[in-house]
Design a protein around this motif. Sequence first.
Motif, short mmCIF file in Angstrom:
data_model
loop_
_atom_site.label_atom_id
_atom_site.label_comp_id
_atom_site.label_asym_id
_atom_site.label_seq_id
_atom_site.Cartn_x
_atom_site.Cartn_y
_atom_site.Cartn_z
N ILE A 114 9.71 7.66 30.17
CA ILE A 114 8.40 8.03 30.69
C ILE A 114 7.32 7.65 29.68
O ILE A 114 7.41 7.97 28.50
N GLY A 115 6.30 6.96 30.15
CA GLY A 115 5.20 6.54 29.29
C GLY A 115 4.16 5.78 30.07
O GLY A 115 4.28 5.59 31.28
N GLU A 116 3.13 5.34 29.37
CA GLU A 116 2.03 4.66 30.04
C GLU A 116 2.49 3.38 30.74
O GLU A 116 3.50 2.80 30.39
N ARG A 117 1.72 2.97 31.72
CA ARG A 117 1.99 1.80 32.56
C ARG A 117 3.40 1.89 33.16
O ARG A 117 3.66 2.73 33.97
N THR A 118 4.31 1.05 32.69
CA THR A 118 5.67 1.05 33.26
C THR A 118 6.66 1.80 32.37
O THR A 118 7.85 1.77 32.64
N GLY A 119 6.18 2.45 31.33
CA GLY A 119 7.03 3.27 30.50
C GLY A 119 7.43 2.64 29.18
O GLY A 119 7.01 1.53 28.85
N ASN A 120 8.24 3.39 28.45
CA ASN A 120 8.74 2.98 27.14
C ASN A 120 10.26 2.82 27.21
O ASN A 120 10.85 2.94 28.28
N ALA A 162 0.82 -1.22 0.00
CA ALA A 162 0.00 0.00 0.00
C ALA A 162 0.86 1.27 0.00
O ALA A 162 0.32 2.38 0.00
N GLY A 163 2.19 1.11 0.03
CA GLY A 163 3.06 2.27 -0.06
C GLY A 163 3.77 2.68 1.22
O GLY A 163 4.41 3.73 1.25
N ALA A 164 3.66 1.89 2.25
CA ALA A 164 4.35 2.22 3.50
C ALA A 164 5.85 2.33 3.26
O ALA A 164 6.44 1.53 2.54
N LYS A 165 6.47 3.32 3.88
CA LYS A 165 7.92 3.51 3.79
C LYS A 165 8.63 2.92 5.00
O LYS A 165 9.84 2.81 5.03
N GLY A 166 7.84 2.56 6.02
CA GLY A 166 8.41 1.98 7.22
C GLY A 166 7.45 1.03 7.89
O GLY A 166 6.23 1.13 7.71
N LEU A 167 8.00 0.09 8.62
CA LEU A 167 7.23 -0.85 9.42
C LEU A 167 7.75 -0.73 10.85
O LEU A 167 8.91 -1.05 11.11
N VAL A 168 6.92 -0.26 11.75
CA VAL A 168 7.32 -0.14 13.15
C VAL A 168 6.77 -1.33 13.91
O VAL A 168 5.56 -1.52 14.02
N LEU A 169 7.67 -2.14 14.42
CA LEU A 169 7.30 -3.34 15.17
C LEU A 169 7.10 -2.94 16.62
O LEU A 169 8.00 -2.37 17.24
N CYS A 170 5.94 -3.26 17.16
CA CYS A 170 5.59 -2.80 18.51
C CYS A 170 5.53 -3.96 19.49
O CYS A 170 4.89 -4.97 19.24
N ASP A 171 6.20 -3.77 20.62
CA ASP A 171 6.05 -4.67 21.76
C ASP A 171 5.15 -3.94 22.75
O ASP A 171 5.58 -3.46 23.79
N THR A 172 3.88 -3.86 22.40
CA THR A 172 2.91 -3.05 23.13
C THR A 172 2.69 -3.55 24.55
O THR A 172 2.47 -2.75 25.46
N ASN A 173 2.74 -4.85 24.74
CA ASN A 173 2.54 -5.40 26.09
C ASN A 173 3.82 -5.43 26.91
O ASN A 173 3.80 -5.73 28.09
N GLY A 174 4.94 -5.16 26.27
CA GLY A 174 6.21 -5.10 26.99
C GLY A 174 6.68 -6.43 27.55
O GLY A 174 7.42 -6.48 28.52
N GLY A 175 6.27 -7.53 26.91
CA GLY A 175 6.62 -8.84 27.43
C GLY A 175 7.55 -9.66 26.57
O GLY A 175 7.84 -10.81 26.88
N SER A 176 8.05 -9.07 25.49
CA SER A 176 8.94 -9.82 24.60
C SER A 176 10.35 -9.90 25.19
O SER A 176 10.79 -9.01 25.91
N GLY A 217 11.30 -0.24 12.17
CA GLY A 217 11.48 0.45 13.44
C GLY A 217 11.04 -0.41 14.61
O GLY A 217 10.43 -1.47 14.44
N MET A 218 11.35 0.07 15.81
CA MET A 218 11.01 -0.64 17.05
C MET A 218 10.34 0.33 18.01
O MET A 218 10.82 1.44 18.23
N HIS A 219 9.23 -0.11 18.61
CA HIS A 219 8.53 0.64 19.64
C HIS A 219 8.31 -0.32 20.80
O HIS A 219 7.53 -1.26 20.69
N ALA A 220 9.02 -0.10 21.91
CA ALA A 220 8.98 -1.04 23.02
C ALA A 220 8.41 -0.42 24.29
O ALA A 220 8.72 0.72 24.63
#
Length: 104
Positions: free
Chosen positions: A91-97, A23-37, A59-62
């Motif tokens: 600093i971020g939601e729950r236990t942070g980023n 669809a034309g994305a220039k990036g893929l940000v992989l998220c560890d949203t639950n912080g358990g990886s 990219g990475m979002h942890a």
Amino acid sequence: HFFDGYTFDEDYAMKCCQAAVDAGAKGLVLCDTNGGSMPWDVAHITSKVVQTFPQVTVGMHAHNDCGMAVANSLMAAKSGAGMIQGTINGIGERTGNADLCSIV
């Protein structure tokens, strides 16, 4: 939730990435949203995504629920991720980023 989804259904997760790239994305940000990886899983999965989609920036979002956000971010970078997301002092939601002060 990318890492949880990949663990549950690798094929579907990779098809979602392919759809984004198609669809034309220039990036893929992989998220560890639950912080358990775990770092070794992040390294393996990130390497696979980077190798499969060399035409985009990965990219990475942890989150830090298990205290692994910095380690996971570093492993993602070592595995070819070209962008790391984080915050000052984690600093971020729950236990942070991921803490950019530690990463940089």
